[in-house]
Design a protein around this motif. Structure first.
Motif, mmCIF file in Angstrom:
data_model
loop_
_atom_site.group_PDB
_atom_site.id
_atom_site.type_symbol
_atom_site.label_atom_id
_atom_site.label_comp_id
_atom_site.label_asym_id
_atom_site.label_seq_id
_atom_site.Cartn_x
_atom_site.Cartn_y
_atom_site.Cartn_z
ATOM 1 N N ALA A 138 0.824 -1.216 0.000
ATOM 2 C CA ALA A 138 0.000 0.000 0.000
ATOM 3 C C ALA A 138 0.853 1.259 0.000
ATOM 4 O O ALA A 138 0.453 2.295 -0.551
ATOM 5 N N GLU A 139 2.051 1.194 0.609
ATOM 6 C CA GLU A 139 2.896 2.387 0.691
ATOM 7 C C GLU A 139 3.402 2.830 -0.681
ATOM 8 O O GLU A 139 3.854 3.969 -0.851
ATOM 9 N N LYS A 140 3.351 1.928 -1.670
ATOM 10 C CA LYS A 140 3.787 2.282 -3.025
ATOM 11 C C LYS A 140 2.783 3.179 -3.752
ATOM 12 O O LYS A 140 3.108 3.764 -4.776
ATOM 13 N N LEU A 141 1.579 3.248 -3.202
ATOM 14 C CA LEU A 141 0.521 4.021 -3.850
ATOM 15 C C LEU A 141 0.537 5.445 -3.288
ATOM 16 O O LEU A 141 -0.025 5.719 -2.237
ATOM 17 N N SER A 142 1.181 6.358 -3.990
ATOM 18 C CA SER A 142 1.357 7.719 -3.502
ATOM 19 C C SER A 142 0.084 8.550 -3.696
ATOM 20 O O SER A 142 -0.808 8.198 -4.482
ATOM 21 N N GLU A 143 0.016 9.660 -2.977
ATOM 22 C CA GLU A 143 -1.110 10.582 -3.135
ATOM 23 C C GLU A 143 -1.170 11.117 -4.563
ATOM 24 O O GLU A 143 -2.251 11.371 -5.088
ATOM 25 N N GLU A 144 -0.014 11.298 -5.182
ATOM 26 C CA GLU A 144 0.031 11.822 -6.553
ATOM 27 C C GLU A 144 -0.608 10.840 -7.533
ATOM 28 O O GLU A 144 -1.348 11.235 -8.430
ATOM 29 N N ILE A 145 -0.325 9.552 -7.364
ATOM 30 C CA ILE A 145 -0.930 8.551 -8.236
ATOM 31 C C ILE A 145 -2.443 8.522 -8.037
ATOM 32 O O ILE A 145 -3.214 8.488 -9.003
ATOM 33 N N GLU A 187 -10.439 -0.423 -16.702
ATOM 34 C CA GLU A 187 -9.504 -1.525 -16.922
ATOM 35 C C GLU A 187 -8.058 -1.040 -16.826
ATOM 36 O O GLU A 187 -7.196 -1.707 -16.243
ATOM 37 N N PHE A 188 -7.810 0.120 -17.405
ATOM 38 C CA PHE A 188 -6.471 0.702 -17.396
ATOM 39 C C PHE A 188 -6.026 1.012 -15.960
ATOM 40 O O PHE A 188 -4.910 0.651 -15.545
ATOM 41 N N CYS A 189 -6.895 1.658 -15.202
ATOM 42 C CA CYS A 189 -6.563 2.021 -13.821
ATOM 43 C C CYS A 189 -6.380 0.783 -12.945
ATOM 44 O O CYS A 189 -5.458 0.714 -12.123
ATOM 45 N N LEU A 226 -3.059 -0.277 -10.868
ATOM 46 C CA LEU A 226 -3.120 -0.458 -9.414
ATOM 47 C C LEU A 226 -2.662 -1.858 -9.012
ATOM 48 O O LEU A 226 -1.917 -2.027 -8.033
ATOM 49 N N LYS A 227 -3.093 -2.841 -9.762
ATOM 50 C CA LYS A 227 -2.689 -4.220 -9.452
ATOM 51 C C LYS A 227 -1.182 -4.383 -9.614
ATOM 52 O O LYS A 227 -0.546 -5.104 -8.847
ATOM 53 N N HIS A 228 -0.627 -3.709 -10.624
ATOM 54 C CA HIS A 228 0.821 -3.785 -10.821
ATOM 55 C C HIS A 228 1.566 -3.123 -9.672
ATOM 56 O O HIS A 228 2.529 -3.688 -9.127
ATOM 57 N N ILE A 229 1.123 -1.937 -9.276
ATOM 58 C CA ILE A 229 1.769 -1.217 -8.185
ATOM 59 C C ILE A 229 1.675 -1.990 -6.871
ATOM 60 O O ILE A 229 2.646 -2.102 -6.109
#
Length: 205
Positions: free
Chosen positions: A152-159, A193-195, A199-202
């Protein structure tokens, strides 16, 4: 012929909608609205306190409607069973776009006002504010379910902000570009689908 309050009210609303679409809130004048509606300025103020009040009367119910819809959908996501597979939970958060698109197209004229004519009102930058709220709720969602994914920490506020802008712009831009509801649904499905893939990759899920 006697004074018909309801008819006068409807005439002012119809005239105002046309003026706001043509000239925006700032460019529209009460004088021209009254002239086109065939009423006096005095009659106008028997129905509305100001031009701002008139604009709010036009768009307010629709704004409250989409907010109620949004809050209901958001609460549904927050109430999901955390013991379920997180991948499944994440996928379900992208399933409500069609509900919002249907609502937007059912109220297309009002959303065009909100998106193109609201400068100078409390509804200014409606789409941007909607995207910021979506970003805040998305951040809260991932905070709530952070213990169910190791990354979860890989998901930044910017993303999160960029995803929210993309999702919201897909919802509204198609309407302004003259696309049909079905076309926007298809584009929204592709964006989802794109998002989701990103997200799954991150999150490595």
């Amino acid at each position: 012929m006697g004074y018909d309050y309801d008819q006068t009210h409807d005439n002012i609303i119809k005239s105002a909608r046309e003026q706001f679409i043509k000239k925006g809130f700032s460019g529209a004048s009460i004088r021209q609205i009254c002239k086109d509606a065939g009423v006096t300025n005095g009659a106008f103020y028997a129905h509305f306190d100001s031009k701002e009040d008139l604009f709010a009367t036009l768009v307010g119910p629709t704004v409250r409607g989409i907010r109620k819809l949004y809050e209901g959908e958001n609460q549904t996501y927050m109430d999901m069973d955390p013991s379920a597979d997180f991948k499944t939970i994440l996928e379900q958060t992208f399933t409500s776009n069609r509900v919002f698109i249907r609502y937007v197209y059912e109220n297309a004229d009002i959303f065009k006002l909100l998106l193109t004519a609201a400068a100078g009102t409390e509804y200014e930058d409606f789409a941007d504010k909607f995207a910021r709220e979506e970003a805040a709720n998305t951040k809260e969602f991932f905070k709530t379910f952070s213990s169910y994914t190791d990354n979860a920490e890989k998901l930044s506020e910017e993303i999160i902000r960029h995803i929210s802008i993309l999702v919201v712009s897909t919802l509204f831009d198609g309407l302004l570009e003259g696309k049909t509801e079905d076309e926007v649904v298809r584009e929204s499905d592709l964006v989802s689908e794109f998002c989701l893939a990103g997200l799954k990759h991150i999150l490595d899920i």
